[in-house]
Motif scaffolding. Structure first.
Motif, short mmCIF file in Angstrom:
data_model
loop_
_atom_site.label_atom_id
_atom_site.label_comp_id
_atom_site.label_asym_id
_atom_site.label_seq_id
_atom_site.Cartn_x
_atom_site.Cartn_y
_atom_site.Cartn_z
N VAL A 112 0.82 -1.20 0.00
CA VAL A 112 0.00 0.00 0.00
C VAL A 112 0.86 1.25 0.00
N LEU A 113 1.87 1.30 0.85
CA LEU A 113 2.70 2.50 0.94
C LEU A 113 3.42 2.77 -0.37
N ALA A 114 3.92 1.73 -1.00
CA ALA A 114 4.66 1.92 -2.25
C ALA A 114 3.77 2.52 -3.34
N VAL A 115 2.57 1.99 -3.48
CA VAL A 115 1.68 2.47 -4.54
C VAL A 115 1.06 3.81 -4.15
N ALA A 116 0.69 3.97 -2.90
CA ALA A 116 0.08 5.22 -2.47
C ALA A 116 1.03 6.39 -2.67
N GLU A 117 2.30 6.17 -2.37
CA GLU A 117 3.28 7.24 -2.55
C GLU A 117 3.43 7.60 -4.02
N SER A 118 3.55 6.59 -4.86
CA SER A 118 3.76 6.87 -6.28
C SER A 118 2.53 7.50 -6.93
N ARG A 119 1.35 7.30 -6.34
CA ARG A 119 0.11 7.86 -6.90
C ARG A 119 -0.37 9.10 -6.14
N GLY A 120 0.34 9.49 -5.08
CA GLY A 120 -0.06 10.68 -4.34
C GLY A 120 -1.37 10.53 -3.60
N ALA A 121 -1.67 9.33 -3.12
CA ALA A 121 -2.94 9.07 -2.44
C ALA A 121 -3.01 9.81 -1.10
N GLY A 133 -7.29 -4.45 2.95
CA GLY A 133 -6.26 -5.45 2.64
C GLY A 133 -6.04 -6.43 3.77
N ILE A 134 -5.94 -5.91 4.99
CA ILE A 134 -5.75 -6.79 6.16
C ILE A 134 -6.99 -7.63 6.40
N GLU A 135 -8.17 -7.02 6.25
CA GLU A 135 -9.42 -7.75 6.48
C GLU A 135 -9.53 -8.96 5.54
N ILE A 136 -9.25 -8.75 4.26
CA ILE A 136 -9.34 -9.85 3.30
C ILE A 136 -8.26 -10.89 3.56
N THR A 137 -7.06 -10.43 3.91
CA THR A 137 -5.98 -11.37 4.24
C THR A 137 -6.38 -12.29 5.38
N VAL A 138 -6.91 -11.70 6.44
CA VAL A 138 -7.28 -12.50 7.62
C VAL A 138 -8.45 -13.43 7.30
N ARG A 139 -9.42 -12.93 6.56
CA ARG A 139 -10.56 -13.78 6.21
C ARG A 139 -10.12 -14.96 5.35
N ALA A 140 -9.20 -14.74 4.44
CA ALA A 140 -8.68 -15.86 3.65
C ALA A 140 -7.96 -16.86 4.54
N GLY A 141 -7.21 -16.35 5.53
CA GLY A 141 -6.55 -17.25 6.47
C GLY A 141 -7.54 -18.05 7.29
N MET A 142 -8.62 -17.40 7.73
CA MET A 142 -9.62 -18.11 8.53
C MET A 142 -10.40 -19.12 7.68
N ALA A 143 -10.49 -18.89 6.38
CA ALA A 143 -11.11 -19.89 5.51
C ALA A 143 -10.30 -21.18 5.48
N VAL A 174 -4.16 -2.51 -3.07
CA VAL A 174 -3.46 -1.75 -4.11
C VAL A 174 -4.42 -1.40 -5.25
N ALA A 175 -5.30 -2.32 -5.60
CA ALA A 175 -6.27 -2.06 -6.66
C ALA A 175 -7.19 -0.90 -6.27
N MET A 176 -7.56 -0.81 -5.00
CA MET A 176 -8.37 0.32 -4.53
C MET A 176 -7.65 1.64 -4.79
N HIS A 219 5.23 -7.63 -3.28
CA HIS A 219 5.60 -7.47 -4.68
C HIS A 219 4.50 -8.04 -5.58
N ALA A 220 3.99 -9.22 -5.23
CA ALA A 220 2.92 -9.85 -6.01
C ALA A 220 1.66 -8.99 -5.99
N ALA A 221 1.35 -8.40 -4.85
CA ALA A 221 0.16 -7.56 -4.74
C ALA A 221 0.23 -6.37 -5.69
N VAL A 222 1.37 -5.71 -5.70
CA VAL A 222 1.54 -4.55 -6.58
C VAL A 222 1.49 -4.99 -8.05
#
Length: 475
Positions: A112-121, A133-143, A174-176, A219-222
């Motif tokens: 997030v930080l890498a893309v947000a900085e380059s896009r001026g978010a 991002g964290i919410e989806i990560t954790v939910r995938a882990g709980m699945a 990152v897509a957001m 890296h994969a996320a970006v």
């Protein structure tokens, strides 16, 4: 993509959050996680995995779009994320979700930080993306968590769920920030699911590759979000399909409904624990108990014997074999020792109780600590077994020379929602983590910048002082 699929529902939810935001409480939580990741990362600048990755990304070069810690001038966003994720996870000091035992921020936030900085978010957009991002990560882990087994199916199969799930959650975040609509966010997650990876064999037999897993996930996320933006697509049934992520990694024991159950009503991100101590999480309750006994006046010279009761599953990591745990081979091994960490809490105690200086090779050879560690006996504790793995509890009993017995039981880990670290304590952790590279005034200023991100127009105030840091890379 069909609205009936899991990835479509998650993507629509993420797109809605980008429009409406997550609210002040969740943004404040995300800001604390950004600060924590940056502090852990700066503390890891000289770690061997970070040196290896920093050397490689410096060789790659490229357009300087994002801050790369330790490399003035910056890097392309995917490479900055690779370095950032590696740094965030290199010291095992990153936050933890229970019972999935994921470390979600270390993959999501560097991406997030890498893309947000380059896009001026804006800061608010960053915090919203981090939360999703964290919410989806954790939910995938709980699945992939098996309640009957009381363990992650990913882990049972030797797979590092943090990196696998973190790539997908990070891609949504990152897509957001990249302006993708719901379909684009779904495609980013679908693409990232083909990129997430990580084997845990290094935990058993050696190797430092595990510490790069979160970097590769970032890296994969970006990369996945970028490919979705430029037209690549992912499968609509990427989670629940016959050859989807859950069946491929977890077989028929996964629970796909965990990804969307109570979505937007119950936020799993709020259940992620901060780590106050830079050591294996199974040791933390024992440290907490030792610190409480110390605060009551207990001193090493009073102690005839100590009993550390913990879940049987945790003792496999921190209690056995007893002779090696009582005399750890190095500072790294000391961080996985119940007897040593109890002794460190009773005799040393930097930072928030114990800190990096307690896990140097020199500290691990200290004769006074080793003499006390030799008096610690690790035993299974039935009550702790019943709570594990929703918490990593422990009970510490001190048998004194004068015949008295003192006991402290810790059932909720410090840093967990039921026993949280305050903003002041997290700022102290950041200041101590960054002491080798930042003066206290700068560290405190950056803490304030992180805590006020929701009102910031961009990341300039937070990242500009860090973009100038230089670390000499060997070779």
């Amino acid at each position: 993509m069909s609205e009936q699929t899991i990835v479509a529902r998650l993507a629509e939810f993420a797109a809605g959050v980008r429009t409406h935001g997550v609210g002040p409480e969740l943004r404040a939580d995300a800001a604390r996680r950004v600060l924590d990741v940056l502090g852990n990362s700066l503390a890891a600048l000289d770690s061997p995995p970070a040196v290896a990755v920093r050397t490689l990304v410096a060789e790659w070069g490229g357009h300087a779009g994002a801050t790369a810690l330790g490399l003035p001038g910056g890097l392309p966003a995917p490479n900055a994320a690779l370095l950032g994720g590696t740094l965030a996870h290199a010291l095992d000091f990153d936050d933890t979700h229970l019972p999935s035992v994921l470390h979600p921020s270390a993959s999501v936030i560097p991406a997030v930080l890498a893309v947000a900085e380059s896009r001026g978010a804006s800061g608010a957009a960053v915090l919203d993306a981090v939360t999703i991002g964290i919410e989806i990560t954790v939910r995938a882990g709980m699945a992939g968590y098996d309640a009957a087994l009381r363990n992650s199916i990913f882990f049972e199969r030797g797979l590092h769920a943090t990196a696998i799930c973190g790539a997908v959650g990070g891609a949504a975040a990152v897509a957001m920030l990249s302006g993708l609509d719901a379909d684009g966010i779904a495609h980013a997650m679908g693409i990232a699911a083909s990129m997430g990876s990580g084997l845990l064999e290094a935990n058993r037999t050696g190797g430092t590759v595990k510490r790069v897993h979160c970097g590769w996930a970032a890296h994969a996320a970006v990369t996945a979000a970028g490919l979705a933006r430029t037209g690549l697509t992912g499968p609509p049934t990427v989670f629940e399909g016959r050859f989807g992520l859950l069946r491929a990694f977890c077989g028929d024991r996964a629970d796909p409904t965990a990804l969307t159950s109570e979505l937007g009503q119950r936020w799993l991100v709020q259940e992620v624990c901060f780590k106050p101590y830079p050591c294996n999480h199974f040791t933390h309750a024992g440290i907490d108990a030792a610190l409480r006994l110390r605060a009551q006046g207990l001193r090493p010279e009073h102690i005839a014997e100590l009993e550390l009761g913990a879940p049987a599953a945790a003792l496999r990591t921190i209690g056995f074999p007893p002779e090696l745990k009582a005399r750890p081979e190095s500072g790294y091994h000391a961080a996985f020792s119940g007897p040593y960490t109890v002794a460190a809490a009773l005799t040393g105690g930097g930072g928030l109780g114990v800190f990096h200086e307690d896990f140097t090779d020199t500290a691990a050879r200290d004769p006074h600590r080793l003499a006390l560690a030799a008096r610690v006996r690790c035993i299974p504790d039935t009550r702790s077994d019943a709570i594990f793995p929703h918490q990593f509890p422990a009970v510490l009993t001190a048998h004194l020379h004068d015949g008295r017995t003192l006991t402290e039981r810790v059932e909720v880990n410090r840093g967990a929602p039921g026993n949280p670290l305050s903003e002041t304590e997290l700022a102290l952790k950041f200041r101590l983590n960054t002491a080798p590279v930042l003066d206290p005034a700068t560290a405190d200023h950056l803490s304030e910048c992180a805590y006020s991100l929701a009102a910031a127009p961009n990341l300039q105030h937070l990242l500009a002082p860090l973009s100038k840091l230089t670390v000499t890379t060997p070779g």
